[in-house]
Design a protein around this motif. Structure first.
Motif, PDB file in Angstrom:
ATOM      1  N   THR A  26      -9.444  32.809   9.490  1.00  0.00           N
ATOM      2  CA  THR A  26      -9.064  31.164   9.401  1.00  0.00           C
ATOM      3  C   THR A  26      -8.833  30.698   8.138  1.00  0.00           C
ATOM      4  O   THR A  26      -8.247  30.080   7.686  1.00  0.00           O
ATOM      5  N   VAL A  27      -9.680  31.238   6.918  1.00  0.00           N
ATOM      6  CA  VAL A  27      -9.686  30.966   5.794  1.00  0.00           C
ATOM      7  C   VAL A  27      -8.490  31.607   4.829  1.00  0.00           C
ATOM      8  O   VAL A  27      -8.420  32.711   5.116  1.00  0.00           O
ATOM      9  N   ALA A  28      -7.703  30.750   4.208  1.00  0.00           N
ATOM     10  CA  ALA A  28      -6.203  31.230   3.825  1.00  0.00           C
ATOM     11  C   ALA A  28      -6.877  31.863   2.168  1.00  0.00           C
ATOM     12  O   ALA A  28      -6.989  30.988   1.345  1.00  0.00           O
ATOM     13  N   ARG A  29      -6.773  33.159   2.098  1.00  0.00           N
ATOM     14  CA  ARG A  29      -7.246  33.467   0.733  1.00  0.00           C
ATOM     15  C   ARG A  29      -6.240  33.220  -0.420  1.00  0.00           C
ATOM     16  O   ARG A  29      -6.745  33.012  -1.572  1.00  0.00           O
ATOM     17  N   GLU A  30      -5.014  32.924   0.001  1.00  0.00           N
ATOM     18  CA  GLU A  30      -3.917  32.586  -1.240  1.00  0.00           C
ATOM     19  C   GLU A  30      -4.248  31.258  -1.751  1.00  0.00           C
ATOM     20  O   GLU A  30      -4.040  31.164  -2.919  1.00  0.00           O
ATOM     21  N   ALA A  31      -5.175  30.400  -1.080  1.00  0.00           N
ATOM     22  CA  ALA A  31      -5.635  29.205  -1.470  1.00  0.00           C
ATOM     23  C   ALA A  31      -6.348  29.137  -2.752  1.00  0.00           C
ATOM     24  O   ALA A  31      -6.822  28.146  -3.551  1.00  0.00           O
TER      25      ALA A  31
END
Length: 209
Positions: A26-31
């Motif tokens: 779910t969590v966007a690593r790129e952010a």
């Protein structure tokens, strides 16, 4: 790319806690990376950040979080927040996260990326000191490799609480987990997996001729 990371890097390497898998899916690593590094977010190695620091390898983070046996009502202390990614993943899994970061540039990145996440408190300071003002914690997650865990940090976890970390041992990184008891604390290795080294945890050197 995030789904591919979960399918090929996590599920095939004993990241078996369904809640951890769902959170990392779910969590966007790129952010949580500098813009120029965003395209590297889902590779299976550490992603360079600043001043020699790096975002930990997905497999290492996933295995540590799985071994931590996280519960929805836990209060977690995260050591090595970097850009805030693991803090965001933890926020999906536990009630409260205190995330410690020593590098000012990374703390600023994490602060921006985590803005609006009321579950996470970011603390800027030495990693090895933890955050005693918020203790005791149910679990301590050291998202990287250290030579040793200071007693002052162990004392911040509850009796019966869990600690997970990468341990540097003669050039090999071993992921380890332990529980604090009334009689002391010990770690057991559960996997040999490369992960990023964290500053501030060097074992005192003995004198040699």
């Amino acid at each position: 790319m995030r789904h591919a990371m979960v399918a090929s890097q996590l599920r095939t390497n004993a990241v078996s806690d369904a809640r951890v898998v769902a959170a990392m899916d779910t969590v966007a690593r790129e952010a949580f990376l500098p813009a120029e590094q965003a395209e590297l977010a889902y590779r299976d190695t550490a992603v360079p950040l600043s001043h020699g620091r790096a975002q930990n390898v997905p497999i290492a983070t996933g295995r540590l979080l799985t071994q931590a046996e996280l519960r929805a009502d836990d209060r977690a202390l995260l050591i090595g927040a970097a850009g805030g990614y693991t803090a965001a993943v933890l926020a999906e899994l536990v009630a409260e996260v205190v995330a410690v970061e020593s590098d000012a540039a990374l703390a600023a990145l994490a602060r921006t990326a985590l803005a609006g996440n009321a579950t996470v408190t970011l603390v800027e300071g030495p990693l090895e000191a933890g955050h005693a003002a918020g203790a005791p914690y149910d679990v301590i997650v050291i998202d990287g490799a250290v030579e040793e865990i200071p007693e002052a940090l162990i004392e911040q976890v509850k009796i019966g609480g869990r600690v997970v970390a990468g341990i540097l041992d003669r050039g090999v990184t071993r992921l380890s987990a332990g529980r604090r008891s009334a009689g002391g604390f010990g770690l057991l290795d559960f996997a040999d997996i490369d992960c990023v080294a964290l500053p501030g945890f060097a074992r005192p050197r003995t004198f040699t001729f």
